[in-house]
Scaffold this motif. Structure first.
Motif, short mmCIF file in Angstrom:
data_model
loop_
_atom_site.label_atom_id
_atom_site.label_comp_id
_atom_site.label_asym_id
_atom_site.label_seq_id
_atom_site.Cartn_x
_atom_site.Cartn_y
_atom_site.Cartn_z
N GLU A 200 -0.43 -3.53 -0.57
CA GLU A 200 0.67 -2.60 -0.30
C GLU A 200 1.87 -3.33 0.32
OE1 GLU A 200 -1.14 1.56 1.00
OE2 GLU A 200 -2.20 -0.14 1.90
N GLY A 201 1.60 -4.41 1.05
CA GLY A 201 2.69 -5.22 1.57
C GLY A 201 3.32 -4.71 2.84
N THR A 202 2.97 -3.51 3.27
CA THR A 202 3.50 -2.95 4.52
C THR A 202 2.57 -1.84 4.98
OG1 THR A 202 5.52 -2.13 5.57
CG2 THR A 202 4.92 -1.13 3.47
N CYS A 203 2.85 -1.28 6.14
CA CYS A 203 1.94 -0.30 6.73
C CYS A 203 2.35 1.13 6.38
CB CYS A 203 1.90 -0.47 8.24
SG CYS A 203 1.21 -2.04 8.80
N SER A 204 1.34 1.98 6.22
CA SER A 204 1.56 3.40 5.98
C SER A 204 0.72 4.19 6.98
CB SER A 204 1.18 3.77 4.54
OG SER A 204 -0.22 3.66 4.38
N ASN A 205 0.67 5.52 6.78
CA ASN A 205 -0.07 6.36 7.72
C ASN A 205 -1.49 6.68 7.23
OD1 ASN A 205 0.37 8.19 5.68
ND2 ASN A 205 1.81 9.45 6.81
N LYS A 206 -1.96 6.01 6.21
CA LYS A 206 -3.32 6.16 5.67
C LYS A 206 -3.52 7.44 4.87
CE LYS A 206 -5.58 5.55 9.67
NZ LYS A 206 -4.74 4.92 10.71
N LYS A 207 -2.47 8.24 4.68
CA LYS A 207 -2.62 9.50 3.97
C LYS A 207 -2.35 9.36 2.48
CE LYS A 207 -1.56 12.25 8.05
NZ LYS A 207 -0.65 13.24 8.67
N ALA A 208 -1.90 8.19 2.05
CA ALA A 208 -1.66 7.91 0.64
C ALA A 208 -1.59 6.39 0.48
CB ALA A 208 -0.37 8.56 0.15
N LEU A 209 -1.91 5.91 -0.71
CA LEU A 209 -1.80 4.48 -0.98
C LEU A 209 -0.41 4.17 -1.52
CD1 LEU A 209 -5.11 3.15 -2.61
CD2 LEU A 209 -4.28 2.90 -0.27
N LEU A 210 0.25 3.18 -0.95
CA LEU A 210 1.53 2.74 -1.46
C LEU A 210 1.32 1.95 -2.75
CD1 LEU A 210 3.19 1.48 1.85
CD2 LEU A 210 3.06 3.81 0.93
N LYS A 211 2.40 1.75 -3.48
CA LYS A 211 2.34 0.98 -4.72
C LYS A 211 1.85 -0.44 -4.43
CE LYS A 211 5.26 -0.57 -8.59
NZ LYS A 211 4.40 0.00 -9.64
N PHE A 212 0.90 -0.91 -5.22
CA PHE A 212 0.37 -2.26 -5.05
C PHE A 212 1.33 -3.27 -5.66
CE2 PHE A 212 -4.52 -1.61 -4.54
CZ PHE A 212 -4.27 -0.83 -3.43
N LYS A 213 1.61 -4.32 -4.92
CA LYS A 213 2.40 -5.42 -5.46
C LYS A 213 1.49 -6.29 -6.34
CE LYS A 213 5.52 -5.38 -1.48
NZ LYS A 213 6.59 -4.72 -2.22
N PRO A 214 2.04 -6.93 -7.36
CA PRO A 214 1.19 -7.60 -8.35
C PRO A 214 0.68 -8.98 -7.93
CG PRO A 214 3.49 -7.79 -8.99
CD PRO A 214 3.45 -6.92 -7.77
N GLY A 215 1.09 -9.50 -6.75
CA GLY A 215 0.74 -10.87 -6.38
C GLY A 215 -0.74 -11.17 -6.42
N ALA A 216 -1.57 -10.22 -5.97
CA ALA A 216 -3.02 -10.46 -5.91
C ALA A 216 -3.65 -10.46 -7.29
CB ALA A 216 -3.68 -9.39 -5.04
N PHE A 217 -2.92 -9.98 -8.29
CA PHE A 217 -3.51 -9.77 -9.61
C PHE A 217 -2.95 -10.70 -10.68
CE2 PHE A 217 -3.22 -5.95 -7.03
CZ PHE A 217 -4.54 -5.53 -6.99
N ILE A 218 -2.05 -11.60 -10.27
CA ILE A 218 -1.39 -12.48 -11.24
C ILE A 218 -2.36 -13.44 -11.90
CG2 ILE A 218 0.22 -14.43 -11.36
CD1 ILE A 218 2.08 -12.89 -9.55
N ALA A 219 -3.36 -13.91 -11.13
CA ALA A 219 -4.32 -14.87 -11.69
C ALA A 219 -5.20 -14.26 -12.77
CB ALA A 219 -5.19 -15.45 -10.58
N GLY A 220 -5.29 -12.92 -12.81
CA GLY A 220 -6.09 -12.26 -13.84
C GLY A 220 -7.59 -12.41 -13.66
N VAL A 221 -8.02 -12.74 -12.43
CA VAL A 221 -9.45 -12.92 -12.17
C VAL A 221 -10.01 -11.64 -11.57
CG1 VAL A 221 -9.17 -15.40 -11.81
CG2 VAL A 221 -8.98 -13.85 -9.86
N PRO A 222 -11.35 -11.48 -11.54
CA PRO A 222 -11.94 -10.29 -10.92
C PRO A 222 -11.58 -10.20 -9.45
CG PRO A 222 -13.56 -11.42 -12.29
CD PRO A 222 -12.37 -12.33 -12.20
N VAL A 223 -11.38 -8.98 -8.96
CA VAL A 223 -11.08 -8.74 -7.56
C VAL A 223 -12.10 -7.77 -7.00
CG1 VAL A 223 -8.61 -9.13 -7.94
CG2 VAL A 223 -9.50 -6.80 -7.95
N GLN A 224 -12.32 -7.85 -5.69
CA GLN A 224 -13.18 -6.85 -5.04
C GLN A 224 -12.35 -6.00 -4.10
OE1 GLN A 224 -16.50 -8.21 -2.55
NE2 GLN A 224 -17.61 -6.32 -3.06
#
Length: 521
Positions: A200-224
């Motif tokens: 998410e890249g920043t903090c929220s109030n836990k009541k909704a998920l913010l838009k995910f930034k693509p940095g963690a997914f650029i490698a195209g490998v499995p994520v947990q």
């Protein structure tokens, strides 16, 4: 391609979904206030003092792991006695630090995957500066941090110990290097430990998920995916864009007898071929999986600069445009926009200084002048375009219909053609209008302008095309009417005093216009 469900939160429908995810309100009863005063005076100071002592004890272990190693050696994972001794020391002291702050229980569910099964961990929701506690059950994975944090005492040493991936906001090539480094580590075949992201890249109030930034997914490998919950009767940990500050969150949390954290490891997410080639699609789909597991909506909300924005169609718009903040500044000064003679000349810019700005708006208080002037884009000489001021005042006045307001915006920023009597609105003027009225970042507005112009023979929009977009388009027309004519605002009533009306997006933030706080990671 995954589509967002109708239940996903949007500021255009204030009745759907949770409140603004960037706002956290803490309501305490009288008994709770007495309790916090007592524990805050007795327990919190002792806890915070002991925690800071432990924080400084971490430094020798962090220093010992990297001392004597060259930059080339630090480009490879550290092994041997350094990792055995220092890793165990930092892990143990870190757990003690959180224990002293009141985090007595860390409950873990699910099974953490190995670095071969999932080279990348993604943790959400990111709601507080206490969230690094998730590193403990993950066995201190590598993280991504700002390069500027290296200069922070102790924190910088811990980042070197962690062999963190550093990104600099001042180096244009930094983001590309980070992407390459993430890909190198994620595809190392298990040589490197896992990399942890807060997508998410920043903090929220836990009541909704913010838009995910693509940095963690650029490698195209499995994520947990890793879920973080704070299942406590009172939420003292949330540190949102608008809400309690750092010291208050720290004090309130340290005053709690016990704070519990739940960390849940979801099954490894294996990307499809399409997802591995499209990091944005990959990020959106993982966000949806995590939102469903948490039982909260997935949103398009994110931070651009220091303001929260949401994606509406092909456009990014501010949840609370600075226009509304300007309105509060002027209202405090007792200024009515309808009484200001702007005299802006259509189609031609007239740059004015702060002094001219104050004279034109009849403002005398230096602090008010500085606050109002700062809401407009300034050139290298510190001047602003008076057309920007004229449009902002017209929007705040509320005395014009949407058709009149959009016509005025077009007349102010449209340009004469070399041939022919008609005038066209080009990308710079279009971007300026959307930035002033909707808080839209200029790159997003420029892209949308190019798409709108594809339907016509020219690179500019006519008045008819611009009003079709801003008044009659099913999506963008509703956006303009929501932001410029909040419900329950009678025509002719200044929006300075009604920018927080119940149906408007800013009402989701309780209608209080405050200076934004930067809380990006």
């Amino acid at each position: 391609m995954s589509q967002r469900s109708p239940g996903d939160w949007s500021p255009l429908d204030p009745t759907a979904g949770p409140p603004n995810p960037f706002v956290h309100e803490l309501h305490l009863s009288r008994l709770q206030r007495v309790k916090f005063c007592l524990l805050g005076a007795l327990l919190a100071p002792i806890r915070v003092l002991l925690a800071f002592i432990i924080l400084f004890l971490l430094w020798p272990f962090a220093w010992l792991q990297v001392v004597g190693l060259t930059e080339e050696q630090l480009q490879e994972p550290i092994t041997g006695w350094r990792k055995t001794v220092c890793h165990s020391g930092v892990l143990g002291l870190s757990r003690l630090l959180f224990f002293l702050l009141g985090f007595l229980r860390i409950r873990v569910r699910g099974q953490r995957a190995s670095c071969l099964q999932a080279p990348v961990l993604v943790a959400a929701p990111h709601s507080t500066f206490f969230d690094p506690i998730v590193l403990l059950p993950c066995d201190l994975p590598k993280v991504v941090s700002r390069a500027e944090n290296l200069s922070v005492p102790v924190i910088g040493a811990l980042l070197r110990f962690n062999q963190a991936i550093l990104v600099s906001r001042h180096d244009p090539a930094s983001r590309r290097k980070v992407v390459e480094e993430v890909r190198r580590r994620a595809t190392s075949g298990g040589r490197w430990p896992q990399v942890l992201f807060f997508p998410e890249g920043t903090c929220s109030n836990k009541k909704a998920l913010l838009k995910f930034k693509p940095g963690a997914f650029i490698a195209g490998v499995p994520v947990q995916p890793v879920l973080i919950r704070y299942p406590n009767s009172l939420d003292t940990t949330s540190w949102a864009w608008r809400g309690p500050g750092v010291l208050k969150v720290l004090w309130l949390t340290a005053s709690q007898p016990c704070t519990t954290v739940d960390v849940e490891f979801l099954p490894v997410y294996h990307p499809s071929l399409e997802e591995s080639k499209d990091p944005t699609l990959y990020a959106n789909n993982v966000q949806r999986v995590m939102a469903q597991a948490l039982g909260i909506p997935a949103t398009e909300c994110e931070f651009v600069g220091n303001l929260p924005v949401i994606v509406v169609g092909r456009l990014k718009v501010a949840l609370e445009p600075q226009l509304w903040e300007l309105g509060k500044v002027l209202r405090k000064a007792g200024l009515s926009p309808s009484h200001v003679d702007t005299g802006a000349e259509p189609g031609r810019s007239r740059m004015i200084s702060r002094e001219e700005f104050a004279t034109q708006l009849q403002l005398s208080d230096p602090q008010t002048v500085a606050g109002a002037f700062s809401y407009f884009h300034q050139d290298t000489k510190g001047l602003v375009d008076f057309r920007d001021v004229a449009l902002a005042l017209a929007a705040l006045d509320g005395g014009r219909s949407l058709e009149e307001l959009t016509r005025l915006a077009f007349e102010l920023f449209a340009e004469e053609q070399a041939e022919g009597p008609s005038r066209l609105l080009y990308k710079d003027g279009f971007s300026t209008i959307l930035h002033l009225l909707l808080g839209s970042p200029c790159p997003a507005a420029t892209t949308l302008h190019a798409e709108l112009c594809q339907a016509g023979p020219s690179q500019g929009l006519s008045l008819c095309q611009f009003q079709n977009f801003s008044l009659h388009d099913p999506l963008y027309g509703k956006l303009f009417s929501t932001y410029l004519r909040p419900p329950h605002t009678p025509r002719g009533t200044s929006q300075i005093s009604n920018a927080s009306s119940p149906g408007s997006p800013t009402a989701l933030a309780n209608g209080t216009v405050q200076a934004p706080k930067q809380k990006g990671d």
